[in-house]
Scaffold this motif. Structure first.
Motif: not given
Length: 427
Positions: A346-352
């Motif tokens: 969840i904490s990484k899904i906004f990374d490109r």
């Protein structure tokens, strides 16, 4: 790049030191100059007061006059010189002072480390002249001490300025460094994404060209693979252009928009796709919610969130979209049922370029997804001073909560709109 960043940091520190040092020099220099000016002015006033208030030639109240003065007073009449207030001086020093003032006519001089300032005035023509001599040795020592202290404070402030400038330079350069790292990662990830389809296209073209006698129908499978990979490359280029357009839109002015109507229009455009996939779309939108925003980016945000929700909702599933406002924020939820996200992702899904399976290969579920959409969505939300969080139970649903600050229309904009209405004859 590290060399360039170091040069940028050094240049910033140099400019910071020059500007800050000049400002401090002006400030402390002005204080010191004012102090010197006031001291010299006080000495001149003491000398002038002695002459202005002297009772010469009537000596009846001479004692009172002498008590009012802290100067050495010399009275020359004809060829004789009488000294007053000079009891503390030895004969040789007094003789030197008389020679400097009366004999040579000097108004500023030093004798044996002591500093004197003098002035004079004729009282009765040429018969009598009164001289006032002020010993400003202590005043000069005080000014020297003040100058030394001011210089020490100035250099101490320069050291502090350098330390502070170094800290600020790091903070200033950090966004540049971060942007460069993101750009470098974006180029590397995009190259990685393009490498696979290019390799597949090359392999399929080799297979097609290996048999010149084969027909298009016989090579249909290879052509289909080429077409699929071209579509994948096109999708990647489109996503990267979206990132570029979002960056350009940041410089556009905010306008007051009905975000409820904007979201309703985007949902309407997705109804056909939901119907094709047999996905139920439920919406609960509070009407007439208006706030200041960049219209193009908000519409892009809605489209990204809906596209993401539809992509990960299986056939027969459902998507729920809601929009509400309170006194401070516009709150939106995009919730889809069918596929969850594990807590560690969840904490990484906004990374490109990040995808839940952490893979760089195409799969049936993700199709031409490259992990750029949610990154772009978060960037848009942050540009509007909002926040976006993701919640999931890991298996059945994913919920994205977006908050945007409720910015009311500026008074200047209301006045302009009222003026336009009056110009059109609207009251």
């Amino acid at each position: 790049m590290d060399k360039v960043l170091n040069q940028l940091r050094r240049r910033f520190i140099i400019v910071f030191m020059i500007v800050g040092g000049a400002f401090l020099l002006l400030a402390y220099g002005s204080i010191f100059v004012v102090n010197v000016t006031q001291t010299i002015g006080a000495i001149d006033k003491a000398l002038t007061d002695v002459l202005d208030k002297s009772p010469m030639p009537a000596f009846d109240d001479r004692e009172e006059w002498l008590q009012r003065s802290n100067c050495i007073i010399l009275v020359r009449q004809d060829d004789s010189v009488t000294a007053f207030n000079a009891d503390s001086l030895d004969g040789e020093l007094l003789e030197s002072i008389v020679d400097k003032v009366v004999g040579s006519g000097e108004d500023s001089f030093s004798i044996d480390g002591s500093y004197y300032k003098a002035t004079w005035r004729n009282v009765l023509g040429n018969n009598m002249t009164v001289y006032a001599v002020y010993d400003w040795t202590n005043d000069r020592a005080d000014l020297t001490e003040a100058g030394v202290v001011t210089s020490l404070v100035y250099f101490f402030c320069l050291v502090l300025l350098f330390i502070f400038g170094n800290m600020v330079a790091k903070q200033v350069v950090e966004p540049v460094k971060k942007s460069y790292e993101q750009q470098k990662k974006l180029v590397a990830d995009a190259s990685h994404e393009l490498k696979t389809p290019i390799a597949i296209i090359g392999a399929n073209l080799s297979l097609v060209s290996s048999d010149p006698q084969s027909t298009v129908e016989q090579n249909a499978h290879w052509f289909k693979n080429i077409e699929s990979q071209l579509g994948r490359m096109s999708a990647l280029i489109t996503d990267m252009l979206e990132l570029h357009r979002a960056d350009e839109a940041r410089n556009k002015p905010e306008t007051t928009e009905d975000v409820s109507a904007l979201l309703g229009g985007i949902l309407l455009s997705f109804e056909a796709r939901c119907f094709e996939k047999n996905v139920t779309l439920t919406e609960d939108l509070q009407p007439d919610v208006k706030t200041r925003c960049i219209k193009q980016n908000i519409e892009r945000l809605y489209a990204i969130m809906m596209d993401n929700a539809l992509k990960y909702t299986p056939e027969g599933g459902r998507i729920e979209v809601s929009l509400r406002s309170d006194k401070k924020n516009v709150v939106m939820h995009f919730r889809n049922y069918g596929v969850g996200i594990a807590k560690e992702h969840i904490s990484k899904i906004f990374d490109r370029f990040y995808r839940v399976d952490n893979a760089r290969t195409q799969n049936a579920q993700q199709g031409n997804s490259f992990g750029l959409g949610l990154s772009l969505a978060k960037s848009i939300v942050l540009d509007h001073e909002g926040s976006v969080v993701c919640d999931s139970d890991g298996s059945t649903f994913v919920d994205f909560r977006i908050e945007l600050p409720l910015k009311h229309e500026k008074k200047s904009d209301v006045a302009k709109e009222t003026a336009r209405g009056k110009n059109r004859g609207i009251s």
